[in-house]
Design a protein around this motif. Sequence first.
Motif, mmCIF file in Angstrom:
data_model
loop_
_atom_site.group_PDB
_atom_site.id
_atom_site.type_symbol
_atom_site.label_atom_id
_atom_site.label_comp_id
_atom_site.label_asym_id
_atom_site.label_seq_id
_atom_site.Cartn_x
_atom_site.Cartn_y
_atom_site.Cartn_z
ATOM 1 N N ILE A 150 0.789 -1.190 -0.182
ATOM 2 C CA ILE A 150 0.099 0.013 0.062
ATOM 3 C C ILE A 150 1.033 1.120 -0.079
ATOM 4 C CG2 ILE A 150 -1.564 1.337 1.354
ATOM 5 C CD1 ILE A 150 -2.778 -1.228 2.616
ATOM 6 N N GLY A 151 0.398 2.265 -0.677
ATOM 7 C CA GLY A 151 1.292 3.551 -0.534
ATOM 8 C C GLY A 151 1.665 3.962 -1.827
ATOM 9 N N LYS A 152 2.857 4.663 -2.135
ATOM 10 C CA LYS A 152 3.155 5.275 -3.564
ATOM 11 C C LYS A 152 3.937 3.876 -4.079
ATOM 12 C CE LYS A 152 2.485 9.651 -2.534
ATOM 13 N NZ LYS A 152 1.174 9.325 -1.698
ATOM 14 N N ASN A 153 4.037 3.854 -5.272
ATOM 15 C CA ASN A 153 4.840 3.023 -6.122
ATOM 16 C C ASN A 153 4.886 1.752 -5.436
ATOM 17 O OD1 ASN A 153 6.561 2.091 -8.199
ATOM 18 N ND2 ASN A 153 8.407 2.968 -7.060
ATOM 19 N N ILE A 154 3.398 0.979 -5.450
ATOM 20 C CA ILE A 154 3.447 -0.326 -4.952
ATOM 21 C C ILE A 154 4.429 -1.187 -5.657
ATOM 22 C CG2 ILE A 154 1.661 -2.145 -4.669
ATOM 23 C CD1 ILE A 154 -0.383 -0.050 -4.159
ATOM 24 N N LEU A 155 5.179 -2.084 -4.908
ATOM 25 C CA LEU A 155 5.970 -3.311 -5.609
ATOM 26 C C LEU A 155 6.836 -2.626 -6.623
ATOM 27 C CD1 LEU A 155 3.479 -6.236 -5.075
ATOM 28 C CD2 LEU A 155 5.435 -5.691 -3.416
ATOM 29 N N GLY A 156 7.280 -1.345 -6.755
ATOM 30 C CA GLY A 156 7.850 -0.909 -7.785
ATOM 31 C C GLY A 156 7.192 -0.695 -9.018
ATOM 32 N N THR A 157 5.886 -0.848 -9.117
ATOM 33 C CA THR A 157 5.116 -0.578 -10.287
ATOM 34 C C THR A 157 4.795 0.656 -10.755
ATOM 35 O OG1 THR A 157 3.203 -1.219 -9.012
ATOM 36 C CG2 THR A 157 4.313 -3.276 -10.024
ATOM 37 N N GLY A 158 5.143 1.715 -9.975
ATOM 38 C CA GLY A 158 4.459 2.826 -10.140
ATOM 39 C C GLY A 158 3.013 3.046 -9.639
ATOM 40 N N VAL A 159 2.502 2.116 -9.458
ATOM 41 C CA VAL A 159 0.921 2.369 -8.977
ATOM 42 C C VAL A 159 0.716 2.773 -7.452
ATOM 43 C CG1 VAL A 159 -1.054 1.187 -8.395
ATOM 44 C CG2 VAL A 159 0.346 0.418 -10.189
ATOM 45 N N THR A 160 0.055 3.777 -7.304
ATOM 46 C CA THR A 160 -0.139 4.269 -6.045
ATOM 47 C C THR A 160 -1.514 4.022 -5.279
ATOM 48 O OG1 THR A 160 1.175 6.077 -6.187
ATOM 49 C CG2 THR A 160 -0.467 6.445 -4.494
ATOM 50 N N VAL A 161 -1.540 3.443 -4.214
ATOM 51 C CA VAL A 161 -3.013 3.429 -3.594
ATOM 52 C C VAL A 161 -2.768 3.673 -2.042
ATOM 53 C CG1 VAL A 161 -4.756 1.563 -2.836
ATOM 54 C CG2 VAL A 161 -3.906 1.426 -5.269
ATOM 55 N N ASP A 162 -3.326 4.668 -1.343
ATOM 56 C CA ASP A 162 -3.539 4.931 -0.198
ATOM 57 C C ASP A 162 -4.816 4.672 0.580
ATOM 58 O OD1 ASP A 162 -1.236 5.890 1.095
ATOM 59 O OD2 ASP A 162 -1.186 7.814 -0.536
ATOM 60 N N ILE A 163 -4.839 4.178 1.617
ATOM 61 C CA ILE A 163 -5.908 3.661 2.213
ATOM 62 C C ILE A 163 -6.295 4.203 3.509
ATOM 63 C CG2 ILE A 163 -7.706 1.698 3.000
ATOM 64 C CD1 ILE A 163 -5.924 -0.089 1.248
ATOM 65 N N TRP A 164 -7.396 4.908 4.034
ATOM 66 C CA TRP A 164 -7.314 5.478 5.159
ATOM 67 C C TRP A 164 -8.844 4.823 5.712
ATOM 68 C CZ3 TRP A 164 -3.293 8.541 6.362
ATOM 69 C CH2 TRP A 164 -2.780 9.146 5.219
ATOM 70 N N VAL A 165 -8.661 4.941 7.082
ATOM 71 C CA VAL A 165 -10.048 4.498 7.722
ATOM 72 C C VAL A 165 -10.670 5.546 8.349
ATOM 73 C CG1 VAL A 165 -10.712 3.217 9.924
ATOM 74 C CG2 VAL A 165 -8.944 2.459 8.566
ATOM 75 N N HIS A 166 -12.039 5.672 7.974
ATOM 76 C CA HIS A 166 -12.784 6.823 8.355
ATOM 77 C C HIS A 166 -14.178 6.352 9.211
ATOM 78 C CE1 HIS A 166 -14.582 11.011 7.882
ATOM 79 N NE2 HIS A 166 -15.658 10.238 7.802
ATOM 80 N N ARG A 167 -14.028 6.626 10.358
ATOM 81 C CA ARG A 167 -15.032 6.119 11.088
ATOM 82 C C ARG A 167 -16.459 6.798 11.149
ATOM 83 N NH1 ARG A 167 -13.476 6.602 16.971
ATOM 84 N NH2 ARG A 167 -15.514 5.663 17.502
ATOM 85 N N GLY A 168 -17.531 6.148 11.142
ATOM 86 C CA GLY A 168 -18.646 6.722 11.224
ATOM 87 C C GLY A 168 -19.231 7.124 12.396
ATOM 88 N N ALA A 169 -20.297 7.565 12.532
ATOM 89 C CA ALA A 169 -20.747 8.058 14.163
ATOM 90 C C ALA A 169 -22.108 7.774 14.528
ATOM 91 C CB ALA A 169 -20.531 9.510 14.349
#
Lengths: 435, 181
Positions: A150-169
Motif C-alpha cells: 500500500i502507498g506510493k509505487n506499490i512493489l515498484g510498479t508505479g501504482v499508488t494506492v493510499d487507504i484511510w480508515v474513516h469512522r462513522g458515528a
Amino acid sequence: MGQHEPILLKNMSHPGYTGSLADYERTGGYQAVKKVMGKVSPAEVTQLVIKSGLRGRGGAGFPTGVKWGFLPKDYQGLRYLCCNADESEPGTFKDRQLIERDPHQILEGIVLACYAIAAETAYIYIRGEFVLGARILEKAIGEARRAGYIGKNILGTGVTVDIWVHRGAGAYICGEETALLESLEGKRGLPRVKPPFPATHGLYNKPTVVNNVETLANLPHIINRGPEWFAAIGSPPKSTGTRIFCVSGHVKRPGNYEVPMGITFRELIYEHAGGMRSEKPLKAFIPGGASAPFLTPDHLDVKMDFESVAAAGSMLGSGGVTVMEEGTSMVWAALRLMEFFYHESCGKCSPCREGSSWLVQTMRRIVNKRGRAQDLETLTDLCKNIAGRTVCAFGDAEVAPIMSTLKHWRPEYIALIHEAEAANLLRPQPVGARG
Amino acid sequence: MLRDKYQEEIDEILSRYPVRRSALIPLLYLAQREHGYITEASMTEIASLLKLTPPQVYETATFYTMLNLKQVGKFHIQVCKSLMCALVGSDTVVAWIKSKLGIGPGETTADGVFTLTLVECLAACGTGPMMQINDDYYECLTEDKFDRIVADLTATGSSALKSGPFMWPEPLAMKSERPIG
C-alpha cells in the motif's frame, strides 16, 4: 451441489491464525496484487471480475465489475474507492468478523479494486461502534504500507494506492452509498438524489465506487483462482460464489456460516446453525436483514440465491437470517423493527420521516391493546404511501416488516385489536359517551 | 483549546482528506475524547479549524447518535434493543440495569459513573443480548456475566470480559477442515 471449502473464512478458521501480515502472506496473501500489478491491465481485471459473476454483498446485489465499468473511461482527474464497512443492517454481522479476523484480505481486495478503477485513494467507512475493527484495520494498513503493498509505487510498479480508515458515528443510513459519501464529506448522512450516480459524481463530485467489505474480500480469490472457478460455485449463472450468512434468533448455534449460494434456508438453519434452540418449531424468519420481508416455514426450501428469494417475495439482501420460534408475536416483532426504522430515518423525505413516526405510533397502539379496527387500513395506507416515494431504498425497507407480517399473520393483528375492543367495553365510559 | 494540545494529531487527520470538511467527524471524536462530550466551545474551535460556520458543525454533530452533546457517565452503557437482541433477552438486560444500578434509559447514576442508553443494532446479532460500554463490546450476556463486568469496571476501570477479535461460532468449536456445502 459439490462440497465447498470456505473461501473468505478459510484463513481465520485455522487455529492460531492471527490476521497479521506474516500470517496472511503465509497463506498466499498479496499474491493477487503481485499477479496483476504491471502485468494485467486494469480493464482486464474488470473483465475478470465481470466474468466471475461477483455481485455486491451489501444488499442490492449489483454486479461488481459492471459497477466499475460505469466510471467514465476518458476522465483524467481523481477517482475514489470507498469500502462500505458501515455494516448496520439488523441481523448482519459478517463484515465485523472479516475486518477483525482477516483485515489484509480486505486490504488486498481494496488495492485490486483501486487498480482496476485507477483510484489512488480509498476510504474505509467503518461504523463508529467498531472501535476494535478500526484499530485492527489501521494496524494492518501500517503493516502493508511498510511491506510496500500500500502507498506510493506499490512493489515498484508505479501504482499508488493510499487507504484511510474513516469512522462513522452511529447512523444506519450511512450504509446507503450516497449517504456514506455525504457523511465522509463531513455532512449529515442524507442520501443524494440519483442520478447522477457515484460512478460519475461521487466523493467530492469525483467518479467513485462504493463496494461492501465482503465484496472486496472476494477479489484476491477471484484473481488467484480465476473467474471460471468462482463462477462455478454457488447458483450460477446469476448468483455465483459463496455468501457469509449471519444466523441470529432462536437457533442452537447462531453465527456466521459461509456457504455456496443456492443452498436452502432449511440447510442453513437446521444443519449449519443446528436447528431450533428448543422444542418450539420455527414460526418465521427474515431472509436478508431487517429490510427483507418476513418469510414462513413454507419458504424453508427456497434456495438462497438472489433470484429465488426475490421470487418468494423477499430478498437475500445483506445475508442476515433471523429465526423466530413459535410463540413469538409477529406484531411485536414488526414493531421492534419499525422502532429501528423510525429511529434511523434520516428525515430528508417527508413520506419516510412522517410515515415512520405514524407507523410506530399505530403499531404501539395495537401491541399495547389499544388498537382500533381501522388501524389495519391505516397501516396499509401509510405503507403504500411510503414505499417508492423516497429518495433512497429506506422507504421500501421500512414498510417490509409490517407489510409482510400483515400478509402472513393478519389474524394476530386482528386478535390484538379484538382484545382492545373487548377491554374497551369493560372500561368505565364518561357519562353520556354511549347512546 | 484542542489546537494547543493536539496540533500534531489534528494535522495528521487533516492530511487524510483533500477537502477539510471531511475531517469534521474525526475532530468531533477528538473533542469528545478530550471532554467526555462535545462542548460548544470545541465545536466553535473546530469550525474555525475547518473554515466552517459553527452551525455547519452543529448540523453534523446533531445527526449522529455517537456524538454526545451532553455529559455522560464515566461508563456509557449502550444496550442494543433491536429485534435480534430482543428475541434473546435484551429487555432482561435493561431490567438488570434498572434493579442493580438504579437507572433507566437516558439516566445516569447519582455518582456519575454509569449512563444507560438504549441503542439500535450494533451488528452483534448472533451473540445477543449484548451491550457496548465506551469502546468495548460485551456479548452473550448472562446475569452473572453482567455482574462481573460491572464489578470489574467499578474496581479497575476495565474488564477482561470484553470481546476480542470477533468470530462466531468460535474457531475452536469449528473443525477447520470441515467442508461446507
